[in-house]
Design a protein around this motif. Sequence first.
Motif: not given
Length: 133
Positions: A60-65, A84-86, A74-76
Amino acid sequence: MPSLKSYFLNLNLFAPLPDSNEEETDQQHRWNIIGTQVYILLFLFILIGIGLSLSLMHQTIIITLEHPTKEQFEHLPSNTKCYCSQISIPYRKFTSLDVTFHQIYSSDLINFRRYDSAQFLAIADFCRFSKAA
């Protein structure tokens, strides 16, 4: 190399302890050597199997945007999860509030009554005092 080969061919992990009184016959010695070879082969196969399974496991690779743009979103990949934090949109994003007060609230009469109420209380007390005297 031949000495290493002969060492492993004659290795006996199941030999009786030197301080014990047990004696090992030739047939027992041969079976103990075969048992040692089977034990080592199984041990190696298990280690190789564990190594292969660990190397082939899904990682598992975690990337935070924080605030992705539409193009980034769209490219994910399709299996992307969004934690979601919000959970709501702030009101200022889609509404605006422009307050204008009626002109009477900025008149001098209102300001005089607001700031000089102590003077009116003093006059009222003076009037009560003069009626009582």
